[in-house]
Design a protein around this motif. Structure first.
Motif, PDB file in Angstrom:
ATOM      1  N   ALA A 109      22.462  18.574  66.551  1.00  0.00           N
ATOM      2  CA  ALA A 109      21.235  18.420  65.775  1.00  0.00           C
ATOM      3  C   ALA A 109      20.388  19.680  65.892  1.00  0.00           C
ATOM      4  O   ALA A 109      20.213  20.217  66.993  1.00  0.00           O
ATOM      5  CB  ALA A 109      20.443  17.210  66.269  1.00  0.00           C
ATOM      6  N   VAL A 151      14.240  16.902  62.894  1.00  0.00           N
ATOM      7  CA  VAL A 151      15.655  17.271  62.909  1.00  0.00           C
ATOM      8  C   VAL A 151      15.999  17.767  61.506  1.00  0.00           C
ATOM      9  O   VAL A 151      15.961  17.001  60.543  1.00  0.00           O
ATOM     10  CB  VAL A 151      16.537  16.069  63.287  1.00  0.00           C
ATOM     11  CG1 VAL A 151      18.010  16.429  63.182  1.00  0.00           C
ATOM     12  CG2 VAL A 151      16.201  15.581  64.688  1.00  0.00           C
ATOM     13  N   ILE A 198      27.664  14.844  68.447  1.00  0.00           N
ATOM     14  CA  ILE A 198      26.797  15.163  67.315  1.00  0.00           C
ATOM     15  C   ILE A 198      25.914  16.342  67.696  1.00  0.00           C
ATOM     16  O   ILE A 198      25.370  16.388  68.804  1.00  0.00           O
ATOM     17  CB  ILE A 198      25.911  13.956  66.931  1.00  0.00           C
ATOM     18  CG1 ILE A 198      26.773  12.778  66.466  1.00  0.00           C
ATOM     19  CG2 ILE A 198      24.917  14.345  65.838  1.00  0.00           C
ATOM     20  CD1 ILE A 198      25.979  11.509  66.204  1.00  0.00           C
ATOM     21  N   TRP A 241      28.439  16.057  62.706  1.00  0.00           N
ATOM     22  CA  TRP A 241      29.213  15.136  63.545  1.00  0.00           C
ATOM     23  C   TRP A 241      30.584  15.763  63.759  1.00  0.00           C
ATOM     24  O   TRP A 241      31.321  15.997  62.805  1.00  0.00           O
ATOM     25  CB  TRP A 241      29.346  13.782  62.853  1.00  0.00           C
ATOM     26  CG  TRP A 241      29.649  12.642  63.786  1.00  0.00           C
ATOM     27  CD1 TRP A 241      30.586  12.614  64.773  1.00  0.00           C
ATOM     28  CD2 TRP A 241      29.003  11.365  63.812  1.00  0.00           C
ATOM     29  NE1 TRP A 241      30.577  11.407  65.417  1.00  0.00           N
ATOM     30  CE2 TRP A 241      29.609  10.612  64.847  1.00  0.00           C
ATOM     31  CE3 TRP A 241      27.985  10.777  63.060  1.00  0.00           C
ATOM     32  CZ2 TRP A 241      29.238   9.306  65.141  1.00  0.00           C
ATOM     33  CZ3 TRP A 241      27.610   9.481  63.356  1.00  0.00           C
ATOM     34  CH2 TRP A 241      28.224   8.756  64.388  1.00  0.00           C
ATOM     35  N   GLY A 251      18.478  11.986  59.977  1.00  0.00           N
ATOM     36  CA  GLY A 251      17.223  12.464  60.536  1.00  0.00           C
ATOM     37  C   GLY A 251      16.060  11.956  59.705  1.00  0.00           C
ATOM     38  O   GLY A 251      16.134  11.918  58.475  1.00  0.00           O
ATOM     39  N   LEU A 254      22.209  18.169  60.786  1.00  0.00           N
ATOM     40  CA  LEU A 254      23.051  17.358  61.657  1.00  0.00           C
ATOM     41  C   LEU A 254      24.518  17.649  61.365  1.00  0.00           C
ATOM     42  O   LEU A 254      24.890  17.899  60.218  1.00  0.00           O
ATOM     43  CB  LEU A 254      22.780  15.865  61.442  1.00  0.00           C
ATOM     44  CG  LEU A 254      21.435  15.323  61.936  1.00  0.00           C
ATOM     45  CD1 LEU A 254      21.112  13.999  61.259  1.00  0.00           C
ATOM     46  CD2 LEU A 254      21.446  15.160  63.454  1.00  0.00           C
ATOM     47  N   ALA A 259      16.302  10.832  65.004  1.00  0.00           N
ATOM     48  CA  ALA A 259      17.618  10.791  64.368  1.00  0.00           C
ATOM     49  C   ALA A 259      18.292   9.526  64.855  1.00  0.00           C
ATOM     50  O   ALA A 259      18.249   9.211  66.047  1.00  0.00           O
ATOM     51  CB  ALA A 259      18.446  12.022  64.724  1.00  0.00           C
ATOM     52  N   ILE A 262      16.929  21.069  66.060  1.00  0.00           N
ATOM     53  CA  ILE A 262      15.589  20.579  66.385  1.00  0.00           C
ATOM     54  C   ILE A 262      14.721  21.795  66.697  1.00  0.00           C
ATOM     55  O   ILE A 262      14.789  22.348  67.800  1.00  0.00           O
ATOM     56  CB  ILE A 262      15.615  19.614  67.583  1.00  0.00           C
ATOM     57  CG1 ILE A 262      16.640  18.502  67.362  1.00  0.00           C
ATOM     58  CG2 ILE A 262      14.231  19.020  67.822  1.00  0.00           C
ATOM     59  CD1 ILE A 262      16.827  17.587  68.567  1.00  0.00           C
TER      60      ILE A 262
END
Length: 203
Positions: free
Chosen positions: A186, A165, A184, A170, A128, A168, A140, A188
């Motif tokens: 995120a 962001v 993924i 994954w 990010g 994060l 990102a 926000i």
């Protein structure tokens, strides 16, 4: 007093952590850290307010000494600050020698997969970024390690907008069956956004 004495006694018998390295290659604060999945060896990604992601590996994995800067990836647009990062868990078998030249164990490039096993996918991270000098513009982006060029390159943009962001993640194992699906999440603003891509191999 009795509680304090009990805590002191417990601490006296507990194992103690010791600092074995101090990694400093930038002038601005480091704000985000992440160890690579074990398939890539012992490797640390460090990012911060200068918008650069730096990758470190130790020359001695037992003593954790002699950490070296083996690669770095800068934002394409100057003035960025990193706001989050996360590694992708590889889909194939085998062990990578460290993205950026040698890595832990001193092996360059990818280890050959055993017979009947898939080769490991290239290392990937999602980062990010935000630019305070551009009205708070944020995004990102996904980076993959280019083995031939021995560098990290941007392969996809996850999202862009005025809200940073701040975290994060994954998802592991979504690509384990070889279907080429990556997921993924995120953070926000007030949302936890989930992104999905099919047929993705990091290329």
């Amino acid at each position: 007093a009795a509680a304090a004495a009990a805590v002191a006694a417990a601490e006296e018998g507990a194992a103690r952590w010791e600092r074995c390295a101090s990694l400093r290659d930038g002038a601005l604060a480091v704000s985000h850290l992440g160890f690579a999945p074990p398939e890539y060896g012992l490797q640390l990604a460090a990012a911060g307010d200068d918008g650069v992601v730096r990758f470190y590996s130790p020359t001695d994995t037992l003593a954790l000494s002699g950490w070296e800067l083996c690669n770095e990836a800068e934002a394409l647009v100057p003035g960025a600050a990193c706001t989050a990062l996360a590694w992708c868990r590889p889909t194939g078998a085998g062990v990578h020698g460290g993205a950026g030249g040698g890595g832990s164990g001193g092996r360059e490039g990818y280890a050959s997969a055993a017979e009947g096993e898939a080769a490991p996918s290239p290392p990937m991270i999602v980062v990010g970024l935000t630019w305070s000098g551009r009205g708070g513009e944020s995004d990102a982006r996904v980076l993959a390690y280019d083995e031939a060029g021995m560098r990290w390159r941007v392969v996809a943009q996850l999202c862009t907008g005025p809200v940073a962001v701040t975290a994060l993640a994954w998802a592991p194992n979504t690509n384990a069956a070889g279907g080429g699906v990556e997921t993924i999440a995120a953070a926000i603003g007030t949302e936890a956004a989930v992104f999905r891509m099919e047929g993705y191999d990091g290329g």
